[in-house]
Design an enzyme around this catalytic site. Sequence first.
Site, mmCIF file in Angstrom:
data_model
loop_
_atom_site.group_PDB
_atom_site.id
_atom_site.type_symbol
_atom_site.label_atom_id
_atom_site.label_comp_id
_atom_site.label_asym_id
_atom_site.label_seq_id
_atom_site.Cartn_x
_atom_site.Cartn_y
_atom_site.Cartn_z
ATOM 1 N N SER A 124 -5.174 -5.377 22.650
ATOM 2 C CA SER A 124 -6.252 -6.365 22.543
ATOM 3 C C SER A 124 -6.840 -6.667 23.914
ATOM 4 C CB SER A 124 -5.647 -7.647 21.968
ATOM 5 O OG SER A 124 -6.540 -8.710 22.119
ATOM 6 N N TYR A 148 0.686 -14.543 22.029
ATOM 7 C CA TYR A 148 0.129 -13.382 21.324
ATOM 8 C C TYR A 148 -0.231 -12.280 22.317
ATOM 9 C CZ TYR A 148 -3.431 -10.387 19.267
ATOM 10 O OH TYR A 148 -4.168 -9.288 18.877
ATOM 11 N N LYS A 152 1.327 -8.224 23.182
ATOM 12 C CA LYS A 152 0.569 -6.975 23.342
ATOM 13 C C LYS A 152 0.888 -6.331 24.692
ATOM 14 C CE LYS A 152 -1.587 -7.107 19.430
ATOM 15 N NZ LYS A 152 -1.175 -6.212 18.361
HETATM 16 P P1 NAD Z 1 -4.497 -8.399 9.943
HETATM 17 O O1 NAD Z 1 -3.609 -9.585 9.978
HETATM 18 O O2 NAD Z 1 -5.639 -8.407 9.003
HETATM 19 O O3 NAD Z 1 -3.636 -7.079 9.682
HETATM 20 C C1 NAD Z 1 -2.318 -6.940 10.159
HETATM 21 C C2 NAD Z 1 -1.464 -6.498 8.977
HETATM 22 O O4 NAD Z 1 -0.110 -6.344 9.423
HETATM 23 C C3 NAD Z 1 -1.448 -7.521 7.843
HETATM 24 O O5 NAD Z 1 -1.812 -6.864 6.638
HETATM 25 C C4 NAD Z 1 -0.010 -8.026 7.793
HETATM 26 O O6 NAD Z 1 0.398 -8.306 6.477
HETATM 27 C C5 NAD Z 1 0.747 -6.873 8.418
HETATM 28 N N1 NAD Z 1 2.006 -7.224 9.093
HETATM 29 C C6 NAD Z 1 2.210 -8.181 10.037
HETATM 30 N N2 NAD Z 1 3.480 -8.175 10.427
HETATM 31 C C7 NAD Z 1 4.115 -7.194 9.736
HETATM 32 C C8 NAD Z 1 5.440 -6.707 9.687
HETATM 33 N N3 NAD Z 1 6.415 -7.249 10.425
HETATM 34 N N4 NAD Z 1 5.737 -5.686 8.856
HETATM 35 C C9 NAD Z 1 4.775 -5.137 8.077
HETATM 36 N N5 NAD Z 1 3.502 -5.556 8.058
HETATM 37 C C10 NAD Z 1 3.176 -6.580 8.891
HETATM 38 O O7 NAD Z 1 -5.029 -8.150 11.441
HETATM 39 P P2 NAD Z 1 -6.171 -7.183 11.960
HETATM 40 O O8 NAD Z 1 -7.307 -8.025 12.403
HETATM 41 O O9 NAD Z 1 -6.393 -6.082 11.019
HETATM 42 O O10 NAD Z 1 -5.458 -6.644 13.271
HETATM 43 C C11 NAD Z 1 -4.727 -5.436 13.286
HETATM 44 C C12 NAD Z 1 -4.087 -5.271 14.658
HETATM 45 O O11 NAD Z 1 -5.103 -5.306 15.659
HETATM 46 C C13 NAD Z 1 -3.101 -6.377 15.000
HETATM 47 O O12 NAD Z 1 -2.013 -5.804 15.692
HETATM 48 C C14 NAD Z 1 -3.900 -7.281 15.916
HETATM 49 O O13 NAD Z 1 -3.078 -7.965 16.811
HETATM 50 C C15 NAD Z 1 -4.794 -6.289 16.640
HETATM 51 N N6 NAD Z 1 -6.042 -6.883 17.128
HETATM 52 C C16 NAD Z 1 -6.854 -7.576 16.263
HETATM 53 C C17 NAD Z 1 -8.031 -8.169 16.761
HETATM 54 C C18 NAD Z 1 -8.927 -8.975 15.854
HETATM 55 O O14 NAD Z 1 -9.731 -9.764 16.376
HETATM 56 N N7 NAD Z 1 -8.879 -8.815 14.537
HETATM 57 C C19 NAD Z 1 -8.384 -8.041 18.119
HETATM 58 C C20 NAD Z 1 -7.544 -7.304 18.939
HETATM 59 C C21 NAD Z 1 -6.374 -6.733 18.452
HETATM 60 N N1 UFG Z 2 -16.029 -20.043 18.640
HETATM 61 C C1 UFG Z 2 -16.718 -21.204 18.317
HETATM 62 N N2 UFG Z 2 -16.393 -21.819 17.149
HETATM 63 C C2 UFG Z 2 -15.449 -21.355 16.284
HETATM 64 C C3 UFG Z 2 -14.754 -20.166 16.630
HETATM 65 C C4 UFG Z 2 -15.070 -19.553 17.821
HETATM 66 O O1 UFG Z 2 -17.580 -21.645 19.058
HETATM 67 O O2 UFG Z 2 -15.201 -21.984 15.241
HETATM 68 C C5 UFG Z 2 -16.389 -19.336 19.888
HETATM 69 C C6 UFG Z 2 -15.251 -19.211 20.877
HETATM 70 O O3 UFG Z 2 -15.200 -20.336 21.713
HETATM 71 C C7 UFG Z 2 -15.631 -17.916 21.605
HETATM 72 C C8 UFG Z 2 -16.327 -17.086 20.540
HETATM 73 O O4 UFG Z 2 -16.734 -18.006 19.528
HETATM 74 O O5 UFG Z 2 -16.565 -18.192 22.628
HETATM 75 C C9 UFG Z 2 -15.430 -16.034 19.900
HETATM 76 O O6 UFG Z 2 -14.238 -16.650 19.428
HETATM 77 P P1 UFG Z 2 -13.223 -15.898 18.445
HETATM 78 O O7 UFG Z 2 -12.143 -16.866 18.106
HETATM 79 O O8 UFG Z 2 -13.963 -15.265 17.335
HETATM 80 O O9 UFG Z 2 -12.677 -14.702 19.357
HETATM 81 P P2 UFG Z 2 -11.867 -14.720 20.737
HETATM 82 O O10 UFG Z 2 -12.683 -13.951 21.726
HETATM 83 O O11 UFG Z 2 -11.459 -16.073 21.120
HETATM 84 O O12 UFG Z 2 -10.541 -13.909 20.357
HETATM 85 C C10 UFG Z 2 -10.535 -12.777 19.498
HETATM 86 C C11 UFG Z 2 -9.179 -12.697 18.800
HETATM 87 C C12 UFG Z 2 -8.096 -12.408 19.800
HETATM 88 C C13 UFG Z 2 -8.430 -11.175 20.553
HETATM 89 C C14 UFG Z 2 -9.781 -11.317 21.217
HETATM 90 C C15 UFG Z 2 -10.168 -10.051 21.919
HETATM 91 O O13 UFG Z 2 -8.902 -13.907 18.135
HETATM 92 O O14 UFG Z 2 -6.892 -12.207 19.145
HETATM 93 O O15 UFG Z 2 -10.771 -11.620 20.228
HETATM 94 O O16 UFG Z 2 -10.023 -8.973 21.094
HETATM 95 F F1 UFG Z 2 -7.513 -10.947 21.492
#
Ligand code: NAD
Ligand code: UFG
Length: 337
Positions: A124, A148, A152
């Site tokens: 991430s 979190y 990572k």
């Molecule tokens: P998500 O929660 O939708 O998907 C993750 C899946 O993993 C879920 O279906 C959950 O049930 C499963 N899971 C969690 N722990 C588990 C375990 N111990 N065993 C088996 N299954 C398990 O999240 P996502 O948005 O699809 O994210 C996928 C990956 O990408 C995650 O590792 C997350 O940290 C990373 N990531 C997400 C974002 C984002 O903004 N969505 C940004 C950067 C990185």
């Molecule tokens: N924001 C608002 N109101 C809300 C939610 C968010 O103003 O209700 C703003 C935040 O302050 C930020 C922007 O919208 O400026 C984006 O916020 P998000 O929560 O959508 O995303 P972040 O960048 O904070 O974080 C996300 C994931 C993290 C990940 C990161 C980079 O939550 O897990 O993107 O991938 F690490």
Amino acid sequence: MSILVTGGAGYIGSHTCIELLSAGYEIVVLDNLSNSKPEVLKRISELTKKDFKFYQADLLDKTTLEKVFSENNIEAVIHFAGLKAVGESIEIPLHYYHNNITGTLVLCQTMKKYDVKKMIFSSSANVYGVPKLVPITETSPLSAINPYGRTKLVIEKILGDLYDSDNSWSIALLRYFNPIGAHESGRIGEDPNDIPNNLMPYINQVAIGKRDKLNVFGNDYDTHDGTGVRDYIHVVDLAKGHLKALEMIIPITGIDVFNLGTGTGYSVLDLIKSYENVTSKKIPYTFTHRRPGDVDKSYADITKANKILGWKALKSLEDMCYDSWRWQKNNPNGYGK
Ligand code: NAD
Ligand code: UFG
């Protein structure tokens, strides 16, 4: 040969399963459904007209994990499974460390035992902490600022140590920026439990009438309009990046890290404006205090993924907004209970 997709029922995982199946890969999905619903699996099959094996199992359950590897001919693993809510990780850090880090350790031990040494890991942009300079390159300083992000960062280091100990592994660490959007069918999308933490799912819930207004966290940031700037990337572009990474890691050995973003930053107000334009929905908002831990600007330098993976995000902010809305409109209650 199959690709094991851990967390394949989740938001990014489900979109990646569609791209994998559509490209002709066989897949096996493992997910404990802690943050996803079984309905998504049906929809992946429906959209691709392909079947695949699903194990409802936890990564921490070594016995079942061994069964997955012994029953299938796994060639590589795309490892999405993990917990991802920054705020929750501050409240229950031990759970996050155990689930994400121990889960990855058990997975790697099992992969090693079954001689499967090719892995793509979901990292991430959170590992960059408070970036000093934007755009952020892969060599920018790393400094996670919440549990979190630390999971990572620790996993990236573990995978680096693993490769150093045995150069026959092939590992891609993908640092995602801000995935939003949904599959263009409107059948697959992000289905958050409870009140959404992230911006786009919150906007979607305002648009559908589940919430009155959006709280914009801060309007005094050092950005063009004072609201936070992020690198939003369409989840389908992101999913396609995994196929490029897979093509890269399968024939070689090594470890490398890539930013996956678009390279362009948009503010909260830019996103609201674009969403309103393409959906004709009004998004009422008020400015509130900054959210602790938020940074002014975060967007990626994507030169490396472009050059080495031959990958580039193609979809516009308008595509991201429209596809997010279509998913929300067609599925007001997500995948249901
Ligand atoms: P998500 O929660 O939708 O998907 C993750 C899946 O993993 C879920 O279906 C959950 O049930 C499963 N899971 C969690 N722990 C588990 C375990 N111990 N065993 C088996 N299954 C398990 O999240 P996502 O948005 O699809 O994210 C996928 C990956 O990408 C995650 O590792 C997350 O940290 C990373 N990531 C997400 C974002 C984002 O903004 N969505 C940004 C950067 C990185
Ligand atoms: N924001 C608002 N109101 C809300 C939610 C968010 O103003 O209700 C703003 C935040 O302050 C930020 C922007 O919208 O400026 C984006 O916020 P998000 O929560 O959508 O995303 P972040 O960048 O904070 O974080 C996300 C994931 C993290 C990940 C990161 C980079 O939550 O897990 O993107 O991938 F690490």
